[in-house]
Design a protein around this motif. Structure first.
Motif, PDB file in Angstrom:
ATOM      1  N   GLU A 191       0.793  -1.235   0.000  1.00  0.00           N
ATOM      2  CA  GLU A 191       0.000   0.000   0.000  1.00  0.00           C
ATOM      3  C   GLU A 191       0.833   1.296   0.000  1.00  0.00           C
ATOM      4  O   GLU A 191       0.555   2.205  -0.784  1.00  0.00           O
ATOM      5  CB  GLU A 191      -0.937  -0.034   1.230  1.00  0.00           C
ATOM      6  CG  GLU A 191      -2.105   0.927   1.146  1.00  0.00           C
ATOM      7  CD  GLU A 191      -2.809   0.891  -0.212  1.00  0.00           C
ATOM      8  OE1 GLU A 191      -3.017   1.983  -0.766  1.00  0.00           O
ATOM      9  OE2 GLU A 191      -3.119  -0.205  -0.719  1.00  0.00           O
ATOM     10  N   PRO A 192       1.882   1.412   0.843  1.00  0.00           N
ATOM     11  CA  PRO A 192       2.603   2.711   0.867  1.00  0.00           C
ATOM     12  C   PRO A 192       3.349   3.044  -0.422  1.00  0.00           C
ATOM     13  O   PRO A 192       3.851   4.154  -0.558  1.00  0.00           O
ATOM     14  CB  PRO A 192       3.613   2.538   2.021  1.00  0.00           C
ATOM     15  CG  PRO A 192       3.186   1.331   2.786  1.00  0.00           C
ATOM     16  CD  PRO A 192       2.400   0.461   1.853  1.00  0.00           C
ATOM     17  N   CYS A 193       3.407   2.135  -1.373  1.00  0.00           N
ATOM     18  CA  CYS A 193       4.129   2.406  -2.626  1.00  0.00           C
ATOM     19  C   CYS A 193       3.505   3.628  -3.314  1.00  0.00           C
ATOM     20  O   CYS A 193       2.292   3.666  -3.542  1.00  0.00           O
ATOM     21  CB  CYS A 193       4.054   1.189  -3.564  1.00  0.00           C
ATOM     22  SG  CYS A 193       4.769   1.513  -5.195  1.00  0.00           S
ATOM     23  N   ASN A 194       4.370   4.617  -3.640  1.00  0.00           N
ATOM     24  CA  ASN A 194       3.842   5.804  -4.311  1.00  0.00           C
ATOM     25  C   ASN A 194       4.353   5.923  -5.747  1.00  0.00           C
ATOM     26  O   ASN A 194       4.317   6.988  -6.349  1.00  0.00           O
ATOM     27  CB  ASN A 194       4.176   7.075  -3.508  1.00  0.00           C
ATOM     28  CG  ASN A 194       5.676   7.228  -3.312  1.00  0.00           C
ATOM     29  OD1 ASN A 194       6.451   6.484  -3.902  1.00  0.00           O
ATOM     30  ND2 ASN A 194       6.079   8.181  -2.481  1.00  0.00           N
ATOM     31  N   GLY A 195       4.922   4.802  -6.243  1.00  0.00           N
ATOM     32  CA  GLY A 195       5.369   4.779  -7.638  1.00  0.00           C
ATOM     33  C   GLY A 195       6.573   5.660  -7.907  1.00  0.00           C
ATOM     34  O   GLY A 195       6.760   6.124  -9.031  1.00  0.00           O
ATOM     35  N   CYS A 196       7.414   5.890  -6.888  1.00  0.00           N
ATOM     36  CA  CYS A 196       8.549   6.808  -7.073  1.00  0.00           C
ATOM     37  C   CYS A 196       9.574   6.261  -8.061  1.00  0.00           C
ATOM     38  O   CYS A 196      10.346   7.020  -8.648  1.00  0.00           O
ATOM     39  CB  CYS A 196       9.224   7.124  -5.733  1.00  0.00           C
ATOM     40  SG  CYS A 196      10.205   5.757  -5.044  1.00  0.00           S
ATOM     41  N   HIS A 211       4.751  -0.418 -13.902  1.00  0.00           N
ATOM     42  CA  HIS A 211       3.572  -0.677 -14.710  1.00  0.00           C
ATOM     43  C   HIS A 211       2.378  -0.102 -13.959  1.00  0.00           C
ATOM     44  O   HIS A 211       2.105  -0.521 -12.821  1.00  0.00           O
ATOM     45  CB  HIS A 211       3.405  -2.195 -14.914  1.00  0.00           C
ATOM     46  CG  HIS A 211       2.205  -2.562 -15.707  1.00  0.00           C
ATOM     47  ND1 HIS A 211       2.154  -2.388 -17.078  1.00  0.00           N
ATOM     48  CD2 HIS A 211       1.003  -3.076 -15.325  1.00  0.00           C
ATOM     49  CE1 HIS A 211       0.967  -2.789 -17.494  1.00  0.00           C
ATOM     50  NE2 HIS A 211       0.246  -3.195 -16.458  1.00  0.00           N
ATOM     51  N   GLU A 212       1.728   0.886 -14.560  1.00  0.00           N
ATOM     52  CA  GLU A 212       0.630   1.614 -13.903  1.00  0.00           C
ATOM     53  C   GLU A 212       1.046   2.085 -12.512  1.00  0.00           C
ATOM     54  O   GLU A 212       0.333   1.903 -11.516  1.00  0.00           O
ATOM     55  CB  GLU A 212      -0.620   0.716 -13.843  1.00  0.00           C
ATOM     56  CG  GLU A 212      -1.185   0.484 -15.248  1.00  0.00           C
ATOM     57  CD  GLU A 212      -2.323  -0.529 -15.283  1.00  0.00           C
ATOM     58  OE1 GLU A 212      -2.633  -1.099 -14.230  1.00  0.00           O
ATOM     59  OE2 GLU A 212      -2.878  -0.740 -16.367  1.00  0.00           O
ATOM     60  N   GLY A 213       2.261   2.620 -12.443  1.00  0.00           N
ATOM     61  CA  GLY A 213       2.731   3.237 -11.207  1.00  0.00           C
ATOM     62  C   GLY A 213       3.199   2.266 -10.132  1.00  0.00           C
ATOM     63  O   GLY A 213       3.480   2.689  -9.008  1.00  0.00           O
ATOM     64  N   ARG A 214       3.275   1.009 -10.464  1.00  0.00           N
ATOM     65  CA  ARG A 214       3.731   0.017  -9.476  1.00  0.00           C
ATOM     66  C   ARG A 214       4.869  -0.820 -10.065  1.00  0.00           C
ATOM     67  O   ARG A 214       4.865  -1.093 -11.284  1.00  0.00           O
ATOM     68  CB  ARG A 214       2.577  -0.934  -9.096  1.00  0.00           C
ATOM     69  CG  ARG A 214       1.501  -0.311  -8.208  1.00  0.00           C
ATOM     70  CD  ARG A 214       2.104   0.008  -6.842  1.00  0.00           C
ATOM     71  NE  ARG A 214       1.110   0.562  -5.939  1.00  0.00           N
ATOM     72  CZ  ARG A 214       0.592  -0.120  -4.906  1.00  0.00           C
ATOM     73  NH1 ARG A 214       0.928  -1.359  -4.675  1.00  0.00           N
ATOM     74  NH2 ARG A 214      -0.266   0.471  -4.108  1.00  0.00           N
TER      75      ARG A 214
END
Ligand SMILES: Cc1cc2nc3c(=O)[nH]c(=O)nc-3n(C[C@H](O)[C@H](O)[C@H](O)COP(=O)(O)O)c2cc1C
Length: 260
Positions: A191-196, A211-214
């Motif tokens: 969950e805390p992944c912000n796609g940095c 891929h789609e921010g993940r």
């Protein structure tokens, strides 16, 4: 006299040892990251080269093996190596010595140095006071081998015990290395992944893509765990086993040291 040091490192232990050697031996020293040198070969022009890397499954990381196999070393170059590990390197240095011997080269000195462990699949980061003790011992070990390297003199090649060489560095190593590239099926972002995208940047072999921010893992993994250890959000896990375990990196390094 010029020295070239080629290093592989995912959480900084081997990088810091490489830097400490460079400082301790003095003179002109060029440090090259192995992942980068694999992409853009660095010619060997020095009278001495060093290969510094972490121990993986009681042996050479696959990326280090590939690098040494393609390295064009002029005859009579003085070759030394330091491997960092958290406890037992078994026959790691012998693997390197044999690899070099295949192309007619001699490993003049092969030192194992213990550092804090980064194998989070088995344990979390060790307490800071304990890490500090290991750093101090590692720095002393570097000081002991530096005069030999500076003078291009042969030293000991750390070999481990015969049982460790056979059981750990042959059977278990060979079995482990066969599976290592696809172990990444167990990585997941939480969950805390912000796609940095830091996980993408610190991967030494471009095995992570967004891929789609993940993050997604592409199954040619070195298992170095840099993606997981450096994630600023602590948002990468390996199955459930790494949940709640402290992340580790050497305090003298930052993620930018690992962006290739
Ligand atoms: C995939 C993997 C396998 C490892 N296997 C061993 C091992 O067999 N023996 C050992 O003592 N340490 C082992 N370690 C611990 C590292 O060798 C050690 O923490 C090293 O100093 C990390 O260096 P780095 O920070 O430069 O990447 C392993 C670490 C990883 C990631």
């Amino acid at each position: 006299m010029k020295t070239q040091i080629f290093y592989f490192s995912s959480t900084g232990n081997s990088l810091c040892v490489a830097r400490d050697i460079a400082q301790a031996i003095g003179g002109e020293v060029e440090l090259s990251a192995i992942p980068r040198a694999l992409k853009t070969p660095v010619p060997v022009t020095a009278s001495a080269i060093g290969i510094v890397f972490p121990v993986y499954i009681w042996g050479l990381p696959a990326i280090v093996r590939r690098f040494v196999e393609q390295l064009d070393i002029p005859p009579s170059t003085y070759i030394f190596s330091v491997a960092t590990c958290d406890g037992n390197a078994a026959g790691t240095m012998l693997q390197l010595r044999e690899l070099l011997e295949r192309s007619g080269h001699v490993l003049a000195l092969g030192k194992i140095i213990r550092m804090p462990g980064n194998y989070i699949l088995m344990y979390g980061a060790e307490p800071k006071w304990w890490q500090k003790r290991r750093f101090a011992k590692a720095k002393s070990a570097v000081q002991r081998i530096a005069p030999l390297i500076a003078a291009r003199k042969p030293g000991k090649v750390d070999c481990g015990t015969w049982l460790g060489r056979l059981l750990l560095s042959k059977f278990i190593y060979n079995g482990g290395m066969k599976q290592i590239q696809t172990t990444d099926i167990k990585f997941r972002s939480t969950e805390p992944c912000n796609g940095c995208g830091l996980c993408v940047k610190v991967c030494p072999v471009r095995n992570v893509a967004l891929h789609e921010g993940r993050p997604r893992w592409l199954h040619h993994c070195e298992h170095c765990l840099a993606c997981l250890q450096w994630c600023p959000q602590g948002a990468i896990e390996f199955g459930k086993i790494t949940e709640g375990r402290g992340r580790y990196h050497h305090p003298e390094c930052s993620a930018s040291d690992f962006m290739f």
